[in-house]
Design a protein around this motif. Sequence first.
Motif, short mmCIF file in Angstrom:
data_model
loop_
_atom_site.label_atom_id
_atom_site.label_comp_id
_atom_site.label_asym_id
_atom_site.label_seq_id
_atom_site.Cartn_x
_atom_site.Cartn_y
_atom_site.Cartn_z
N ALA A 256 19.82 -0.56 -4.53
CA ALA A 256 19.08 -1.04 -5.70
C ALA A 256 18.06 -0.02 -6.16
O ALA A 256 17.74 0.07 -7.36
CB ALA A 256 18.41 -2.36 -5.38
N GLN A 257 17.51 0.76 -5.23
CA GLN A 257 16.44 1.70 -5.57
C GLN A 257 16.96 3.11 -5.81
O GLN A 257 16.17 4.00 -6.14
CB GLN A 257 15.41 1.72 -4.44
N ALA A 258 18.27 3.31 -5.62
CA ALA A 258 18.84 4.64 -5.78
C ALA A 258 18.85 5.06 -7.25
O ALA A 258 18.94 4.25 -8.15
CB ALA A 258 20.25 4.67 -5.22
N GLY B 66 11.71 0.92 -6.92
CA GLY B 66 10.62 1.60 -6.25
C GLY B 66 10.03 0.82 -5.09
O GLY B 66 10.73 0.34 -4.20
N ALA B 67 8.70 0.68 -5.14
CA ALA B 67 7.96 0.04 -4.04
C ALA B 67 8.29 -1.44 -3.89
O ALA B 67 8.02 -2.03 -2.84
CB ALA B 67 6.46 0.22 -4.24
N GLN B 68 8.88 -2.05 -4.92
CA GLN B 68 9.25 -3.46 -4.80
C GLN B 68 10.16 -3.69 -3.59
O GLN B 68 10.01 -4.66 -2.84
CB GLN B 68 9.98 -3.93 -6.06
N GLY B 69 11.11 -2.79 -3.42
CA GLY B 69 12.05 -2.94 -2.30
C GLY B 69 11.35 -2.85 -0.96
O GLY B 69 11.68 -3.59 -0.02
N ASP B 70 10.39 -1.94 -0.84
CA ASP B 70 9.66 -1.81 0.43
C ASP B 70 8.87 -3.07 0.72
O ASP B 70 8.81 -3.53 1.87
CB ASP B 70 8.72 -0.61 0.36
N LEU B 71 8.26 -3.65 -0.30
CA LEU B 71 7.48 -4.88 -0.10
C LEU B 71 8.40 -6.05 0.24
O LEU B 71 8.09 -6.86 1.12
CB LEU B 71 6.66 -5.19 -1.35
N LEU B 72 9.52 -6.15 -0.45
CA LEU B 72 10.46 -7.23 -0.16
C LEU B 72 10.98 -7.11 1.26
O LEU B 72 11.12 -8.11 1.98
CB LEU B 72 11.62 -7.18 -1.15
N GLY C 198 -1.55 -8.38 3.90
CA GLY C 198 -0.69 -7.77 4.90
C GLY C 198 0.21 -6.70 4.31
O GLY C 198 0.42 -5.64 4.92
N LEU C 199 0.71 -6.94 3.12
CA LEU C 199 1.54 -5.94 2.44
C LEU C 199 0.73 -4.69 2.12
O LEU C 199 1.22 -3.57 2.30
CB LEU C 199 2.13 -6.53 1.16
N ALA C 200 -0.49 -4.87 1.67
CA ALA C 200 -1.33 -3.72 1.35
C ALA C 200 -1.62 -2.91 2.61
O ALA C 200 -1.58 -1.67 2.60
CB ALA C 200 -2.63 -4.19 0.71
N ARG C 201 -1.89 -3.60 3.70
CA ARG C 201 -2.21 -2.92 4.96
C ARG C 201 -1.02 -2.12 5.48
O ARG C 201 -1.17 -0.97 5.93
CB ARG C 201 -2.65 -3.95 5.99
N LEU C 202 0.18 -2.69 5.42
CA LEU C 202 1.35 -2.03 5.99
C LEU C 202 1.98 -1.00 5.06
O LEU C 202 2.57 -0.03 5.52
CB LEU C 202 2.41 -3.09 6.36
N SER C 203 1.88 -1.23 3.76
CA SER C 203 2.51 -0.32 2.80
C SER C 203 1.65 0.86 2.43
O SER C 203 2.17 1.90 1.98
CB SER C 203 2.89 -1.09 1.53
N GLY C 204 0.33 0.71 2.59
CA GLY C 204 -0.58 1.78 2.17
C GLY C 204 -0.87 1.78 0.68
O GLY C 204 -1.61 2.65 0.19
N LEU D 222 0.49 -6.55 -8.36
CA LEU D 222 1.35 -6.39 -9.53
C LEU D 222 2.82 -6.51 -9.13
O LEU D 222 3.60 -7.23 -9.77
CB LEU D 222 1.09 -5.04 -10.18
N ARG D 223 3.20 -5.83 -8.06
CA ARG D 223 4.60 -5.85 -7.66
C ARG D 223 5.01 -7.19 -7.06
O ARG D 223 6.15 -7.63 -7.22
CB ARG D 223 4.86 -4.70 -6.68
N VAL D 224 4.10 -7.85 -6.37
CA VAL D 224 4.40 -9.18 -5.87
C VAL D 224 4.65 -10.14 -7.02
O VAL D 224 5.58 -10.96 -6.98
CB VAL D 224 3.26 -9.69 -4.95
#
Length: 382
Positions: A380-382, A9-15, A28-34, A42-44
């Motif tokens: 990985a997220q498929a 899920g969102a882990q891949g977007d953050l990575l 920065g991750l919160a600002r860009l990911s929404g 939690l995901r970090v």
Amino acid sequence: MNQRLPVQGAQGDLLRLVATGKAESRAGLARLSGLAASSVSLRVEELIDAGLLAEEGSGASRGGRRPRLLRLSPRAGVLAVADLGAHHVRLGLLDLSGTPVVVEERPCEIANGPRATLDRIADAFDELVAAHVPAGVPLRGVGTGIPGPVDPATRRVVTPSRMPGWNDFPVADHLATRYDLPTLVENDANLMAAGEARWWPDHENLMVVKAGTGIGCGVIVNGRLHRGRGAAGDISHVRVRSDASVICACGHPDCLEAYASGAALMTALSEAGIEVTRPADIVGLVHDAVPEATSMVRNAGRRIGEVLTVLVNFFNPDVVAVGGSLSAAEPLITSIRAAVWERCLPLATRDLEIAPARAGRDAALLGAGALLLEAALTEAQA
């Protein structure tokens, strides 16, 4: 050790945001990911526990406590990539951010056929991993650039020039017999374009010409590689005007590649009694002011520019970057620029930059790393 990326899920977007340098802190991750700050934290933590991210040092404060800096863990993994040419292969191991760990160039004859060539590349990958990657750091994906058209759906080579035995060969499937990992197979000019795009951060629409043994072009549209059905940007077999007629390796007369590629120039120089063994030798002759070489390179640039004129008027790119071994010959760039400026609409050229590529010899490897990370995260997220 070969392992797919363990993200969900969102882990891949953050990575991806950390790997590409767009974010370096949880804020920065919160600002860009929404995502909410609590969800990001939690995901970090999950990514840190998985050995993919590390948190250390302190960044600049925005008014509160200084944030802890995020980066990819040194043990997150490596990507093995190759840029295959007619007589050599450039090999690299990259970390997940795309930074080279090691780059080597080795002789490799593409005319030996796909199985022998790809096995040689895979053997080289294994040797580089054994020599340069610490124990326990996994290989996360493999990829190679091919100097010919590649069908993005099947990842097979389609009717390439000067590549006997490669037509319709399942490159990805063959590599999969060695690696149960995400695999990238892409046209070399497309990889160069993907690598070059990072060096033009304020420009989203680029055409990246590769002028080497052959001629290719990669197209970046709105910051992303445009493949079409696999032949987007393939300018090598556009017909050019000529008083004489030359049959191209594809079998058709008067293709751009038959007049302006490194292979064509080497043939023409040989007929003039000047023997060269690779396109880089032509550049050396130009630097030595050998008139035959300088005149041929200038004419090649003019022909390339005439083809690009139509495309610049049609596409209106921000940048035309010229790479490949012939790009080090200044008359080539000058002649391309002159032809485009002469024939294009003023509105199309008003803010256009035509310049040597900035990413250097490793542009295709850097592009392969960026696209392979994207493929690994997507799979990985498929």
